[in-house]
Design a protein around this motif. Structure first.
Motif, PDB file in Angstrom:
ATOM      1  N   LEU A 287      28.970 105.811  29.639  1.00 49.92           N
ATOM      2  CA  LEU A 287      29.640 105.591  28.357  1.00 49.92           C
ATOM      3  C   LEU A 287      30.161 104.151  28.323  1.00 49.92           C
ATOM      4  O   LEU A 287      30.067 103.457  27.300  1.00 49.92           O
ATOM      5  N   GLU A 288      30.689 103.680  29.445  1.00 46.53           N
ATOM      6  CA  GLU A 288      31.071 102.270  29.535  1.00 46.53           C
ATOM      7  C   GLU A 288      29.823 101.391  29.381  1.00 46.53           C
ATOM      8  O   GLU A 288      29.876 100.312  28.790  1.00 46.53           O
ATOM      9  N   ARG A 289      28.714 101.859  29.883  1.00 53.90           N
ATOM     10  CA  ARG A 289      27.462 101.100  29.740  1.00 53.90           C
ATOM     11  C   ARG A 289      27.103 100.950  28.260  1.00 53.90           C
ATOM     12  O   ARG A 289      26.633  99.893  27.835  1.00 53.90           O
ATOM     13  N   ALA A 290      27.321 102.000  27.491  1.00 49.92           N
ATOM     14  CA  ALA A 290      27.071 101.902  26.046  1.00 49.92           C
ATOM     15  C   ALA A 290      27.935 100.784  25.452  1.00 49.92           C
ATOM     16  O   ALA A 290      27.490 100.024  24.588  1.00 49.92           O
ATOM     17  N   LYS A 291      29.167 100.668  25.940  1.00 50.92           N
ATOM     18  CA  LYS A 291      30.046  99.591  25.469  1.00 50.92           C
ATOM     19  C   LYS A 291      29.469  98.228  25.853  1.00 50.92           C
ATOM     20  O   LYS A 291      29.438  97.311  25.036  1.00 50.92           O
TER      21      LYS A 291
ATOM     22  N   LEU B 239      32.942 116.404  27.266  1.00 50.41           N
ATOM     23  CA  LEU B 239      33.988 116.266  26.243  1.00 50.41           C
ATOM     24  C   LEU B 239      34.781 114.994  26.517  1.00 50.41           C
ATOM     25  O   LEU B 239      35.320 114.813  27.610  1.00 50.41           O
ATOM     26  N   VAL B 240      34.819 114.132  25.504  1.00 57.19           N
ATOM     27  CA  VAL B 240      35.486 112.836  25.655  1.00 57.19           C
ATOM     28  C   VAL B 240      36.698 112.810  24.725  1.00 57.19           C
ATOM     29  O   VAL B 240      36.547 113.010  23.508  1.00 57.19           O
ATOM     30  N   PRO B 241      37.896 112.559  25.258  1.00 55.25           N
ATOM     31  CA  PRO B 241      39.087 112.541  24.416  1.00 55.25           C
ATOM     32  C   PRO B 241      39.114 111.334  23.492  1.00 55.25           C
ATOM     33  O   PRO B 241      39.716 110.309  23.805  1.00 55.25           O
ATOM     34  N   ALA B 242      38.415 111.441  22.372  1.00 53.39           N
ATOM     35  CA  ALA B 242      38.348 110.362  21.396  1.00 53.39           C
ATOM     36  C   ALA B 242      38.214 110.991  20.022  1.00 53.39           C
ATOM     37  O   ALA B 242      37.688 112.102  19.890  1.00 53.39           O
ATOM     38  N   ARG B 243      38.687 110.265  19.012  1.00 50.19           N
ATOM     39  CA  ARG B 243      38.683 110.809  17.652  1.00 50.19           C
ATOM     40  C   ARG B 243      37.319 110.661  16.992  1.00 50.19           C
ATOM     41  O   ARG B 243      36.951 111.435  16.121  1.00 50.19           O
ATOM     42  N   THR B 244      36.561 109.618  17.386  1.00 52.69           N
ATOM     43  CA  THR B 244      35.234 109.397  16.818  1.00 52.69           C
ATOM     44  C   THR B 244      34.303 108.942  17.937  1.00 52.69           C
ATOM     45  O   THR B 244      34.749 108.517  19.010  1.00 52.69           O
ATOM     46  N   LEU B 245      33.001 109.007  17.650  1.00 50.79           N
ATOM     47  CA  LEU B 245      32.023 108.556  18.636  1.00 50.79           C
ATOM     48  C   LEU B 245      32.224 107.066  18.929  1.00 50.79           C
ATOM     49  O   LEU B 245      32.123 106.617  20.079  1.00 50.79           O
ATOM     50  N   ALA B 246      32.527 106.290  17.889  1.00 54.96           N
ATOM     51  CA  ALA B 246      32.750 104.853  18.086  1.00 54.96           C
ATOM     52  C   ALA B 246      33.927 104.610  19.023  1.00 54.96           C
ATOM     53  O   ALA B 246      33.862 103.752  19.912  1.00 54.96           O
ATOM     54  N   GLU B 247      34.990 105.378  18.841  1.00 55.61           N
ATOM     55  CA  GLU B 247      36.138 105.210  19.734  1.00 55.61           C
ATOM     56  C   GLU B 247      35.763 105.589  21.163  1.00 55.61           C
ATOM     57  O   GLU B 247      36.193 104.931  22.120  1.00 55.61           O
ATOM     58  N   ALA B 248      34.965 106.628  21.309  1.00 55.45           N
ATOM     59  CA  ALA B 248      34.539 107.039  22.658  1.00 55.45           C
ATOM     60  C   ALA B 248      33.822 105.894  23.366  1.00 55.45           C
ATOM     61  O   ALA B 248      34.051 105.636  24.546  1.00 55.45           O
ATOM     62  N   VAL B 249      32.962 105.181  22.631  1.00 56.70           N
ATOM     63  CA  VAL B 249      32.222 104.066  23.237  1.00 56.70           C
ATOM     64  C   VAL B 249      33.153 102.872  23.470  1.00 56.70           C
ATOM     65  O   VAL B 249      33.158 102.262  24.544  1.00 56.70           O
ATOM     66  N   ALA B 250      33.953 102.533  22.473  1.00 59.78           N
ATOM     67  CA  ALA B 250      34.755 101.311  22.549  1.00 59.78           C
ATOM     68  C   ALA B 250      35.857 101.409  23.594  1.00 59.78           C
ATOM     69  O   ALA B 250      36.166 100.429  24.269  1.00 59.78           O
ATOM     70  N   LEU B 251      36.454 102.593  23.734  1.00 60.32           N
ATOM     71  CA  LEU B 251      37.603 102.721  24.636  1.00 60.32           C
ATOM     72  C   LEU B 251      37.280 103.512  25.898  1.00 60.32           C
ATOM     73  O   LEU B 251      38.099 103.555  26.825  1.00 60.32           O
ATOM     74  N   THR B 252      36.119 104.152  25.951  1.00 59.35           N
ATOM     75  CA  THR B 252      35.661 104.919  27.130  1.00 59.35           C
ATOM     76  C   THR B 252      36.800 105.656  27.849  1.00 59.35           C
ATOM     77  O   THR B 252      37.082 105.378  29.011  1.00 59.35           O
ATOM     78  N   PRO B 253      37.407 106.620  27.172  1.00 60.80           N
ATOM     79  CA  PRO B 253      38.495 107.377  27.806  1.00 60.80           C
ATOM     80  C   PRO B 253      37.982 108.117  29.047  1.00 60.80           C
ATOM     81  O   PRO B 253      36.817 108.527  29.107  1.00 60.80           O
TER      82      PRO B 253
END
Lengths: 397, 397
Positions: B307-311, B357-371
């Motif tokens: 997921l960090e790689r996607a970032k 399951l990634v604790p993020a509100r949107t897919l974009a947030e999941a990629v940008a912040l990689t929780p």
């Protein structure tokens, strides 16, 4: 403020030794028993990390997710940014406080923030960030740059607002793309240099101008720096053009910047041209780095960790061996401190008792893996212990 | 394996709904009461992250810090790498296990690993990684590429070892820089295509060759793919040349790759040329991404989080808006799955019950912040819950 003995750490990755903080400064001797002893576990000790370029007033940290539908050009982004300030009600005081507390946990103790000044928001952002700066004076140093994000000449009244910002407490005169945004490089640069000269302030100018256009602007900046004897007081942020020209032309510009003691800030962005860092260092140019905006309308990512920023710098520039990684760390500490003219900075005796303990075996490992459970001490006061913020830090929600 | 009901998640960032896993697969109906219910809290649900390019046999995770004094050229790095394998005693079985367990916590459930085959270490690394693959069969899918890191033609006996690696259980025929390393692009490519054809295996070739040299090698690869009817079975890793040519030439090569259904893997490295991702996607080229080596002699950083790689991919390519971030996530999931020819991959009914399951509100947030506090489920078995690995996972020290 406590007297602190930190046992067994590696200052900037060097040989293990003890550090002693007395009356808020590093000391050689350890007369008497210190109030606090910390087992450093052989960790790497860094001076306070230096954030030399960010936008405290515009981070969306802690706010709703901003669905970014913005196109890729700088102008589309500036318009979206101005619109967001209006529509999202970004509170510069609150948002700057959030970013400062978030990055304090990483060990960021010195911040230079560009703060928007424009004919829509006026001085609201400058006043908000200054309010936070004053409230957080015991936690972190903040320098405020009066920054004409939306253009200065092209939006009449902006220059007056910048002057008002200086009167309101801004520390530095900003500028932005005097040709591609402000459409008149000579008038733009004349205006900001005159303002800086009149108020005795340094200059920090965003320069994204490409190739030979950027090179011409650098020349204009150097000419004015020399004419006003502002050597050591001018920083160019980004300076992408340096990464877009061939080696002989790069060399001419590097020598010119070095001669006028003009510093350069680069964030090492993966999508922007890489600067010739090695040649710049060898020429004696002082370099700093920064996070730029974090979690805003420009870019959705970023956490403000200046040790992670050192990793980005290294990654962008193919700096993979241990010596190179140490150089990246230097830019994000001592380099930034020199650009910001910080006094008594470092881990030597007499310097302010600011230190960041990073759980890593070597400085290179600290940069490459950016471990998070850090201990942060400022002026002999423990702000964060093993990644846990002190209960005494303010809560800004 | 439990029947699981996951309430209130956003599959690939879409509308919130419930997911139901029955007998290890996603199901539409929910006959009966599930053994386990999970409150998804509106989190983003992704299928298993796909690591399509790494080097499991060479990570130094968990070992002493490697002081890197290596120069910047590829050849210096290959020599240093071979020396490190000899002197540091890198145990491919143990190290591959460490990396797999580390990245399982991020949700990486499918891995393609290049594994060194050379005349010094012989098949030791292939055997070590295959041993781990077999031991971890219930945790993660691993594909092994027989990879001639030190050259194939230039080190006599390597081709025989690659064949032996296939017999020992390697899944894919590797290759590397047929011109700049192996000094004979035609013979190199003829040899690996012949091997792949004889054993009915796919091909995955490292191609760092620059500019028109790389373009010529791509042409040779496409010619052989067509001649042997290997469409859909060839992947080119890195393919830097695509980022070094002008737009019309890029277009010719992109169309050629698309016509032969040749996939491309790019890591989005900040210091390597950026590929024309948009044009490649629009032409229908299947794209995957990977971490490449993590914490090894080549590069000191990396954690293997796809997921960090996607970032990273997004950052390298200036993909900052939400639609672009979703595309980066797609490359690191569905794109990788297609390249690796994974069956029953995805979140649809009938697919394997693998979900992150990634604790993020949107897919974009999941990629940008990689929780980081993710929950990872494979085939209906909870491997990691809110960032805490299940006690049932093996301990490899």
């Amino acid at each position: 403020m406590d007297d602190i003995l930190i046992r067994n750490v590696r200052p900037f990755g060097g040989e293990t030794r003890d550090l002693y903080i007395l009356d808020g400064r590093f000391a050689d001797s350890r007369a008497g028993k210190p109030a606090v002893e910390i087992d450093g576990s052989g960790y790497v000790a860094l001076p306070g990390l230096v954030e030399a370029h960010t936008h405290l007033d515009k981070t969306l940290v802690g706010m709703d997710w901003f669905e970014n539908r913005v196109g890729p050009t700088r102008n589309e982004r500036i318009i979206a940014d101005r619109q967001a300030k209006r529509e999202l009600g970004i509170d510069a005081r609150r948002q700057s406080a959030r970013q400062i507390l978030q990055t304090l946990a990483f060990g960021v103790l010195h911040i230079r923030s560009h703060v928007d000044v424009d004919t829509e928001i006026g001085l609201a952002n400058v006043e908000g960030v200054i309010e936070t700066r004053n409230a957080f004076r015991d936690l972190v140093d903040v320098q405020v740059v009066a920054f004409p994000q939306s253009g200065m000449l092209v939006r009449e009244g902006t220059l007056d607002l910048m002057e008002a910002a200086l009167k309101a407490g801004a520390d530095i005169v900003g500028g932005i793309d005097p040709a591609s945004i402000d459409r008149n490089p000579v008038r733009h640069l004349d205006a900001i240099f005159a303002l800086a000269d009149r108020y005795g302030k340094p200059i920090d100018i965003h320069l994204h101008e490409p190739g030979e256009l950027g090179a011409f602007c650098l020349e204009l900046i150097a000419e004015r720096t020399r004419a006003l004897s502002m050597q050591g007081k001018v920083m160019v942020s980004h300076a992408y053009c340096l990464g877009m020209l061939d080696a002989p032309r790069q060399r001419m510009l590097i020598d010119m910047l070095a001669a006028e003691e003009i510093a350069v800030m680069t964030v090492g962005s993966p999508s922007a041209p890489a600067l010739p860092l090695r040649a710049m260092r060898e020429a004696g140019i002082v370099m700093a780095s920064g996070s730029d905006g974090i979690q805003g309308t420009w870019e959705p990512w970023g956490n403000g960790d200046m040790l992670e920023r050192a990793k980005y710098l290294a990654q962008r520039n193919g700096m993979t061996n241990d010596v190179d990684l140490a150089e990246a760390a230097r830019i994000c500490t001592f380099g930034g401190a020199e650009c910001m003219a910080l006094e008594d900075y470092g881990l030597s005796s007499g310097c302010h008792g600011d230190v960041v303990l990073v759980p890593a075996r070597t400085l290179a490992e600290a940069v490459a893996l950016t471990p998070q459970r850090r201990t942060v001490i400022r002026r002999g006061r423990i702000m964060v212990r093993d990644g846990v913020p002190s209960g005494k830090l303010p809560n800004v929600g």
